[in-house]
Design a protein around this motif. Structure first.
Motif, PDB file in Angstrom:
ATOM      1  N   ASP A 148       0.793  -1.218  -0.049  1.00 30.84           N
ATOM      2  CA  ASP A 148      -0.054   0.118  -0.065  1.00 30.84           C
ATOM      3  C   ASP A 148       0.936   1.157   0.024  1.00 30.84           C
ATOM      4  O   ASP A 148       0.178   2.502  -0.122  1.00 30.84           O
ATOM      5  CB  ASP A 148      -0.920  -0.081   1.310  1.00 30.84           C
ATOM      6  N   TRP A 149       2.205   1.078  -0.111  1.00 33.15           N
ATOM      7  CA  TRP A 149       2.917   2.302   0.033  1.00 33.15           C
ATOM      8  C   TRP A 149       2.985   3.164  -1.428  1.00 33.15           C
ATOM      9  O   TRP A 149       3.506   4.128  -1.390  1.00 33.15           O
ATOM     10  CB  TRP A 149       4.389   1.991   0.407  1.00 33.15           C
ATOM     11  N   PHE A 150       2.570   2.622  -2.422  1.00 34.18           N
ATOM     12  CA  PHE A 150       2.387   3.169  -3.630  1.00 34.18           C
ATOM     13  C   PHE A 150       1.048   3.049  -4.241  1.00 34.18           C
ATOM     14  O   PHE A 150       0.727   2.510  -5.366  1.00 34.18           O
ATOM     15  CB  PHE A 150       3.376   2.026  -4.563  1.00 34.18           C
ATOM     16  N   PRO A 151       0.422   4.146  -3.696  1.00 28.67           N
ATOM     17  CA  PRO A 151      -1.043   4.315  -3.964  1.00 28.67           C
ATOM     18  C   PRO A 151      -1.598   4.698  -5.336  1.00 28.67           C
ATOM     19  O   PRO A 151      -2.697   4.506  -5.774  1.00 28.67           O
ATOM     20  CB  PRO A 151      -1.557   5.111  -2.842  1.00 28.67           C
ATOM     21  N   THR A 152      -0.617   5.570  -5.919  1.00 29.01           N
ATOM     22  CA  THR A 152      -1.119   5.986  -7.341  1.00 29.01           C
ATOM     23  C   THR A 152      -0.394   5.591  -8.439  1.00 29.01           C
ATOM     24  O   THR A 152       0.914   4.717  -8.328  1.00 29.01           O
ATOM     25  CB  THR A 152      -0.720   7.467  -7.324  1.00 29.01           C
ATOM     26  N   GLU A 153      -0.742   5.751  -9.576  1.00 27.11           N
ATOM     27  CA  GLU A 153      -0.045   5.242 -10.819  1.00 27.11           C
ATOM     28  C   GLU A 153       1.088   5.769 -10.970  1.00 27.11           C
ATOM     29  O   GLU A 153       2.123   5.156 -11.474  1.00 27.11           O
ATOM     30  CB  GLU A 153      -0.648   5.470 -12.023  1.00 27.11           C
ATOM     31  N   GLU A 154       1.458   7.113 -10.778  1.00 25.31           N
ATOM     32  CA  GLU A 154       2.562   7.885 -10.861  1.00 25.31           C
ATOM     33  C   GLU A 154       3.710   7.282  -9.985  1.00 25.31           C
ATOM     34  O   GLU A 154       4.872   7.162 -10.457  1.00 25.31           O
ATOM     35  CB  GLU A 154       2.247   9.509 -10.586  1.00 25.31           C
ATOM     36  N   ALA A 155       3.413   6.972  -8.519  1.00 23.59           N
ATOM     37  CA  ALA A 155       4.244   6.452  -7.807  1.00 23.59           C
ATOM     38  C   ALA A 155       4.988   5.138  -8.189  1.00 23.59           C
ATOM     39  O   ALA A 155       5.966   4.647  -8.240  1.00 23.59           O
ATOM     40  CB  ALA A 155       3.466   6.481  -6.408  1.00 23.59           C
ATOM     41  N   ARG A 156       3.782   4.240  -8.673  1.00 20.04           N
ATOM     42  CA  ARG A 156       4.078   3.015  -9.160  1.00 20.04           C
ATOM     43  C   ARG A 156       5.023   3.027 -10.269  1.00 20.04           C
ATOM     44  O   ARG A 156       6.288   2.466 -10.328  1.00 20.04           O
ATOM     45  CB  ARG A 156       2.774   2.177  -9.256  1.00 20.04           C
ATOM     46  N   TYR A 157       4.532   3.990 -11.424  1.00 20.73           N
ATOM     47  CA  TYR A 157       5.378   4.095 -12.580  1.00 20.73           C
ATOM     48  C   TYR A 157       6.994   4.431 -12.099  1.00 20.73           C
ATOM     49  O   TYR A 157       8.009   3.875 -12.672  1.00 20.73           O
ATOM     50  CB  TYR A 157       4.834   5.088 -13.580  1.00 20.73           C
ATOM     51  N   THR A 158       7.022   5.492 -11.352  1.00 18.70           N
ATOM     52  CA  THR A 158       8.329   6.082 -11.080  1.00 18.70           C
ATOM     53  C   THR A 158       9.369   4.853 -10.177  1.00 18.70           C
ATOM     54  O   THR A 158      10.452   4.926 -10.781  1.00 18.70           O
ATOM     55  CB  THR A 158       8.166   7.103 -10.124  1.00 18.70           C
ATOM     56  N   THR A 159       8.426   4.306  -9.306  1.00 17.26           N
ATOM     57  CA  THR A 159       9.439   3.109  -8.783  1.00 17.26           C
ATOM     58  C   THR A 159       9.656   2.065  -9.630  1.00 17.26           C
ATOM     59  O   THR A 159      10.948   1.576  -9.636  1.00 17.26           O
ATOM     60  CB  THR A 159       8.593   2.865  -7.526  1.00 17.26           C
ATOM     61  N   ALA A 160       8.980   1.742 -10.612  1.00 25.24           N
ATOM     62  CA  ALA A 160       9.090   0.481 -11.302  1.00 25.24           C
ATOM     63  C   ALA A 160      10.160   1.042 -12.424  1.00 25.24           C
ATOM     64  O   ALA A 160      11.041   0.004 -12.737  1.00 25.24           O
ATOM     65  CB  ALA A 160       7.854   0.041 -12.119  1.00 25.24           C
ATOM     66  N   PHE A 161      10.056   2.058 -13.051  1.00 23.75           N
ATOM     67  CA  PHE A 161      11.016   2.548 -13.990  1.00 23.75           C
ATOM     68  C   PHE A 161      12.359   2.578 -13.420  1.00 23.75           C
ATOM     69  O   PHE A 161      13.325   2.215 -14.024  1.00 23.75           O
ATOM     70  CB  PHE A 161      10.727   4.009 -14.599  1.00 23.75           C
ATOM     71  N   ARG A 162      12.681   3.021 -12.064  1.00 24.71           N
ATOM     72  CA  ARG A 162      13.736   3.349 -11.549  1.00 24.71           C
ATOM     73  C   ARG A 162      14.366   2.130 -11.121  1.00 24.71           C
ATOM     74  O   ARG A 162      15.680   1.748 -11.523  1.00 24.71           O
ATOM     75  CB  ARG A 162      13.754   3.874 -10.130  1.00 24.71           C
ATOM     76  N   ASN A 163      13.458   1.033 -10.640  1.00 22.06           N
ATOM     77  CA  ASN A 163      14.146  -0.110 -10.277  1.00 22.06           C
ATOM     78  C   ASN A 163      14.519  -1.178 -11.349  1.00 22.06           C
ATOM     79  O   ASN A 163      15.437  -2.071 -11.141  1.00 22.06           O
ATOM     80  CB  ASN A 163      13.424  -0.745  -9.078  1.00 22.06           C
ATOM     81  N   SER A 164      13.588  -1.108 -12.200  1.00 18.17           N
ATOM     82  CA  SER A 164      13.905  -2.135 -13.319  1.00 18.17           C
ATOM     83  C   SER A 164      15.051  -1.507 -14.012  1.00 18.17           C
ATOM     84  O   SER A 164      15.937  -2.401 -14.708  1.00 18.17           O
ATOM     85  CB  SER A 164      12.742  -1.983 -14.370  1.00 18.17           C
ATOM     86  N   SER A 165      15.352  -0.349 -14.132  1.00 21.98           N
ATOM     87  CA  SER A 165      16.594   0.373 -14.660  1.00 21.98           C
ATOM     88  C   SER A 165      17.723  -0.129 -13.979  1.00 21.98           C
ATOM     89  O   SER A 165      18.694  -0.624 -14.430  1.00 21.98           O
ATOM     90  CB  SER A 165      16.751   1.713 -14.742  1.00 21.98           C
ATOM     91  N   LEU A 166      17.695  -0.140 -12.890  1.00 21.23           N
ATOM     92  CA  LEU A 166      18.751  -0.394 -11.904  1.00 21.23           C
ATOM     93  C   LEU A 166      19.019  -2.286 -12.126  1.00 21.23           C
ATOM     94  O   LEU A 166      20.347  -2.739 -12.285  1.00 21.23           O
ATOM     95  CB  LEU A 166      18.286  -0.405 -10.426  1.00 21.23           C
ATOM     96  N   GLN A 167      18.125  -3.024 -12.093  1.00 18.90           N
ATOM     97  CA  GLN A 167      18.068  -4.359 -12.415  1.00 18.90           C
ATOM     98  C   GLN A 167      18.734  -4.668 -13.609  1.00 18.90           C
ATOM     99  O   GLN A 167      19.503  -5.618 -13.856  1.00 18.90           O
ATOM    100  CB  GLN A 167      16.793  -4.891 -12.081  1.00 18.90           C
ATOM    101  N   GLY A 168      18.320  -3.644 -14.797  1.00 15.94           N
ATOM    102  CA  GLY A 168      18.939  -3.848 -16.050  1.00 15.94           C
ATOM    103  C   GLY A 168      20.467  -3.771 -16.030  1.00 15.94           C
ATOM    104  O   GLY A 168      21.159  -4.424 -16.693  1.00 15.94           O
TER     105      GLY A 168
END
Length: 197
Positions: A109-129
């Motif tokens: 529940d820490w990521f309630p908005t689409e914007e928060a989820r997108y920013t977090t997913a983009f940052r972390n998938s870039s890290l994982q890449g």
């Protein structure tokens, strides 16, 4: 405390490593791919969210499917590389947090908005890449990360059954052909882009 890597390891990972535009005919096996992933997943992500999703393109049919959505230069690289990986990002990664981050039951529940989820997913998938590139280098492979493709069409072709997953970037993989690289491009000195406060 961790022991610093020796110069040979630092060369392999950073100093003499290059982004390759072509590869030898040496294969990349499923065992190789699994070994790369086993290292990649150990890199840190926010709340261990593991937001990246990977599609490994290894067959001629899959290569052609991906190549058609890339720029002409990149398409040729994809067709000729032993393997190409699509690094995607899961925009509902938080649904996995109850088992990935179990000591915080409310983490999803820490990521309630689409914007928060997108920013977090983009940052972390870039890290994982990036971890994936280093893992591949550590295991003796060379890589060629790239943009230059139609993300929407790649998403439709490779993630149609996972509509919450979107492509981030792609990378070819194999044993690099030295004739395919350019001269080393400039790298800035510390003072150029750093501040010590």
């Amino acid at each position: 405390m961790a022991t610093p890597l020796d110069d040979a390891a630092l060369d392999t990972l950073f100093r003499t490593a290059r982004s390759y535009n072509g590869y030898t005919d040496a294969p990349v096996t499923e065992a190789d791919i699994r070994a790369i992933y086993e290292l990649t997943k150990m890199g840190p992500t926010s709340a261990n969210n593991q937001a990246a999703r990977f599609v490994w393109v290894t067959t001629p049919e899959a290569k052609e499917k991906l190549a058609q959505f890339a720029s002409s230069t990149n398409a040729d690289k994809i067709r000729k590389a032993p393997a190409t990986v699509i690094i995607g990002m899961d925009l509902v990664f938080n649904e996995q947090l109850p088992w990935l981050f179990p000591h915080a039951p409310t983490a999803k529940d820490w990521f309630p908005t689409e914007e928060a989820r997108y920013t977090t997913a983009f940052r972390n998938s870039s890290l994982q890449g990036a971890y994936l590139l280093l893992a591949a280098r550590a295991l003796g492979f060379d890589t060629g990360p790239m943009s230059g493709f139609d993300n929407a069409k790649v998403d439709e072709a490779f993630f149609a059954d996972q509509p919450n997953v979107k492509s981030n970037f792609i990378a070819t993989l194999g044993h690099g052909d030295p004739s395919s690289i350019f001269d080393r491009l400039p790298r800035p000195e510390f003072e150029k882009f750093n501040q010590l406060l």
